[in-house]
Design a protein around this motif. Structure first.
Motif, PDB file in Angstrom:
ATOM      1  N   GLN A 407     116.859   5.028  39.242  1.00 53.60           N
ATOM      2  CA  GLN A 407     118.206   5.540  38.500  1.00 53.60           C
ATOM      3  C   GLN A 407     118.098   7.574  38.573  1.00 53.60           C
ATOM      4  O   GLN A 407     119.104   8.733  39.090  1.00 53.60           O
ATOM      5  CB  GLN A 407     118.234   5.859  37.305  1.00 53.60           C
ATOM      6  N   ARG A 410     118.679   8.305  42.227  1.00 55.04           N
ATOM      7  CA  ARG A 410     120.526   8.284  42.472  1.00 55.04           C
ATOM      8  C   ARG A 410     120.414   9.733  42.229  1.00 55.04           C
ATOM      9  O   ARG A 410     121.927  10.046  42.935  1.00 55.04           O
ATOM     10  CB  ARG A 410     120.967   7.338  42.006  1.00 55.04           C
ATOM     11  N   ALA A 411     120.377   9.980  40.699  1.00 56.13           N
ATOM     12  CA  ALA A 411     120.369  10.962  40.276  1.00 56.13           C
ATOM     13  C   ALA A 411     120.220  12.109  40.817  1.00 56.13           C
ATOM     14  O   ALA A 411     121.180  13.586  41.055  1.00 56.13           O
ATOM     15  CB  ALA A 411     120.045  11.411  38.928  1.00 56.13           C
ATOM     16  N   ALA A 414     121.991  12.463  43.893  1.00 54.14           N
ATOM     17  CA  ALA A 414     124.255  13.006  43.777  1.00 54.14           C
ATOM     18  C   ALA A 414     124.578  14.074  42.696  1.00 54.14           C
ATOM     19  O   ALA A 414     125.434  14.174  42.664  1.00 54.14           O
ATOM     20  CB  ALA A 414     124.648  11.397  42.968  1.00 54.14           C
ATOM     21  N   SER A 415     123.727  14.876  42.079  1.00 52.53           N
ATOM     22  CA  SER A 415     123.951  16.022  41.333  1.00 52.53           C
ATOM     23  C   SER A 415     123.945  15.297  40.224  1.00 52.53           C
ATOM     24  O   SER A 415     125.476  16.281  40.026  1.00 52.53           O
ATOM     25  CB  SER A 415     124.166  16.777  42.327  1.00 52.53           C
ATOM     26  N   SER A 416     123.744  14.244  39.365  1.00 52.55           N
ATOM     27  CA  SER A 416     124.547  13.212  38.177  1.00 52.55           C
ATOM     28  C   SER A 416     124.271  14.369  36.825  1.00 52.55           C
ATOM     29  O   SER A 416     124.688  13.769  36.126  1.00 52.55           O
ATOM     30  CB  SER A 416     124.920  12.540  38.202  1.00 52.55           C
ATOM     31  N   LEU A 418     123.260  16.361  34.007  1.00 49.58           N
ATOM     32  CA  LEU A 418     124.413  17.340  32.855  1.00 49.58           C
ATOM     33  C   LEU A 418     123.345  18.147  32.102  1.00 49.58           C
ATOM     34  O   LEU A 418     122.400  17.908  31.922  1.00 49.58           O
ATOM     35  CB  LEU A 418     125.492  16.064  31.540  1.00 49.58           C
TER      36      LEU A 418
END
Length: 664
Positions: A407, A410-411, A414-416, A418
């Motif tokens: 995870q 992926r973060a 994807a620059s996911s 916050l």
């Protein structure tokens, strides 16, 4: 350090080398004995050959004499012979190479003699014969006589040939003397040459044999060394990963067939990287050898011990119960903890240990190692410096950790991530002075994964520099949209200082258009401990960008005051645990007042974290703290709610901190 290898190297190689060398030595001895015998036989055969040759010539002469029956009869009966017959006999003597001949009748009386005047021996008086020394006979009718006269000895072969009539009666005897000095010398020279040549060949054969034996010995030694290195760790001398896997496979087969029980121990050193980085790899290697030696002292010969690589070790222990495995593990952990110096260098080292039981936790090598590894991770996660026995369900934690790594990856791609923001207010007039932005990782259920769960994993994966760069860019971009009276502060991780953190900060300021005076950068004391000179240089370069530097989490760790004057800090942030402890621990208030007074004396701003009650807020104001932050004012806000919070609490004239952190 002496070798700490307990396992005996294969003895078959040593036996084969000894057998080959012994067989080679025996062959050399037999060849030398055989060759010596040949030399003696060959030397003695020279005289025997001369005797036989001379006697054969003498018989031929006698047969030639007997071929003329009338002349032979007159000669043996003492009757005169004609001049022609005598001349013929003399030619036969000279042609046969004889030096002197005597012919005797049946009574042994000499009836005639001939001298070869062309032979120097014939010039010697007849009485000289009594000075000859007879050499040892070789079973031949001929005999060699030696005369020590002149510079060189003379060797004369005396052959006595009987005259036998047709009726078998001996009618006389011929005694013939033949000088074989020259021929004997030739024979001897040829024999010596042959001996020398043979000696050279034998010496060459022996030398070649010795060389072959030496090369065989070296080859076997090399094979032995290669075999040893294939199964052992060259640094510590204990078994390597390959050998451990082999022994573990054997143990699993035994467990299936006989029901034997084994414990697999995985050992990982705590703090070894720091020793390598601070004291050098030579000291690190010495620490590994020391730990291997200490651990071996707890093991018996039937308990394989291996270095799997780096600072990881493994033990395979035959046991009767899990308590036996736990006792060994605790002894090893305690012994490693007691190491204080290695090669006159002070060190602080400990070990975490995970245990899995074969066959209780698995019957296949891969499964039992996985369980031991999971138990090891639990030991490190739960404080290190102790041993943990695998329990069912721990693999779920490991799977969750694997999912966390996926995870996070992926973060990052994807620059996911916050950012949430928590307000900070001035202590004197309650005016809004900024925000602290907290990094959040969304989960699959719409919630957030706590930073204390994913940040350690990100550090382990080496992702914090990329995450920190994203936080810098995002925070600066958001702060640039706000009123210039509000400033932003970003918490930098130690891993970011391993790269070019100055360039990353400069790029974030340039891309966002944010003035450097509105950005504060927070660092923790752990960063300064590792490499203060290098970090100090980087902090100086950051200061040249116009940013403010903040000592974060002050009051935890060593809390060395020297860092506050050695490095160009502008502000101190007191750890939240102090204000959370107000009213619960004695003298906490005095410590907080002292920190505030010290900050004022050093011209440093001081911020209080963890303000949740009116009592805590009032104490911080009275103690002289400049800024306050905590749930008393607001929980962290989503980015979309920050603007409305600013509008509700107004603006101020002087800038204050707007803090961005990658921690909770």
């Amino acid at each position: 350090m002496e070798s700490i290898v307990r396992e005996e190297r294969p003895t078959s190689i040593r036996y084969s080398i000894g057998y080959a060398l012994g067989l080679n030595l025996l062959s050399i001895v037999l060849v030398l004995a055989f060759y010596t015998a040949i030399v003696f036989v060959s030397i003695s055969s020279v005289d025997n050959e001369l005797e036989e040759t001379s006697y054969a010539n003498a018989r031929n002469w006698a047969e030639h004499l007997l071929s003329n029956q009338s002349s032979a009869a007159r000669l043996l009966n003492g009757l005169p012979v004609s001049d022609d017959e005598r001349a013929l006999l003399e030619r036969v003597v000279i042609g046969g190479g004889f030096s002197y001949i005597e012919i005797r009748n049946a009574a042994g009386e000499m009836v005639l003699n001939f001298e070869n005047h062309e032979d120097p021996f014939a010039e010697l008086p007849a009485e000289t014969l009594e000075y000859f020394t007879a050499l040892p006979a070789h079973g031949s009718p001929a005999q060699i006589l030696k005369l020590d006269a002149g510079d060189e000895p003379r060797f004369i072969v005396r052959s006595e040939v009987p005259f036998v009539a047709a009726n078998g009666r001996t009618t006389g005897t011929a005694v013939l003397y033949r000088d074989e000095t020259h021929m004997r010398s030739i024979y001897r020279d040829e024999m010596v040459g042959s001996i020398v040549l043979t000696s050279a060949l034998v010496a060459l054969a022996i030398l070649s044999s010795c060389m072959v034996a030496f090369l065989l010995f070296r080859q076997r030694r090399a094979d032995e060394q290669i075999n040893f290195l294939a199964h052992h760790d060259p640094l510590t001398g204990i078994a390597n990963r390959y050998e451990f896997q082999r022994r573990l496979s054997e143990s699993t087969r035994r467990a299936r067939l006989s029901g034997d029980t084994f414990a697999v121990h995985f050992i990982d050193l705590d703090g070894f990287k720091f020793i390598n980085d601070s004291l050098g790899h030579d000291v690190g290697d010495a620490v590994l050898r020391c730990i291997a030696g200490r651990t071996l002292a707890h093991l018996s010969a039937d308990e394989p011990f291996a270095r799997l690589g780096g600072d990881e070790f493994a033990i395979l222990q035959p046991i009767d119960s899990a308590d036996q495995a736990m006792a060994l593990a605790e002894n090893i952990v305690r012994d490693i903890r007691q190491i204080e110096t290695v090669e006159n260098h002070p060190v602080s080292i400990s070990a975490s240990l995970g245990i899995a039981i074969l066959p209780d936790h698995g019957i296949e090598p891969e499964m039992i190692q996985k369980c031991a590894d999971i138990a090891l991770y639990r030991a490190k996660e739960s404080g290190r410096d102790h041993a943990v026995l695998y329990e069912p369900g721990m693999d779920e934690i490991q799977r969750a950790r694997v999912m966390m790594r996926l995870q996070l990856r992926r973060a990052v791609e994807a620059s996911s991530f916050l950012l949430n923001f928590q307000p900070i207010h001035r202590a004197d007039d309650e005016a809004l002075s900024g925000f602290e932005a907290l990094l959040r990782l969304p989960d699959e259920n719409g919630g957030f994964i706590p930073p204390d769960k994913f940040i350690p994993v990100a550090e382990e994966m080496g992702l914090t520099p990329r995450i920190g760069a994203w936080v810098l860019k995002r925070a600066c971009r958001v702060a640039a949209e706000w009123d210039p009276s509000l400033s932003v502060s970003v918490n930098l991780s130690p891993q970011q200082f391993e790269g070019n953190v100055v360039a990353v900060v400069a790029a974030a300021l340039k891309e966002s258009g944010l003035d450097g005076s509105r950005l504060s950068l927070e660092v923790t004391e752990s960063l300064l401990i590792k490499d203060s000179a290098k970090v100090g240089h980087q902090l100086g370069e950051l200061k040249q960008l116009g940013v403010r530097l903040v000592m974060d989490d002050f009051g935890t760790g060593y809390s060395s005051l020297s860092y506050l004057w050695k490095f160009p800090f502008d502000k101190v942030k007191v750890d939240r645990s102090y204000f959370m402890s107000l009213g619960q621990a004695d003298r906490v208030g005095e410590v907080l007042r002292t920190i505030s007074a010290m900050s004022v004396a050093m011209d440093l701003d001081v911020t209080a974290e963890g303000i949740e009650t009116e009592t805590q807020r009032q104490f911080a104001r009275e103690a002289g703290y400049d800024e306050l932050q905590g749930y008393f004012y607001s929980r962290p806000l989503p980015e979309a709610d920050v603007a409305s919070y600013i509008g509700a609490h107004g603006r101020r004239e002087s800038p204050g901190p707007y803090i961005v952190s990658v921690s909770a």
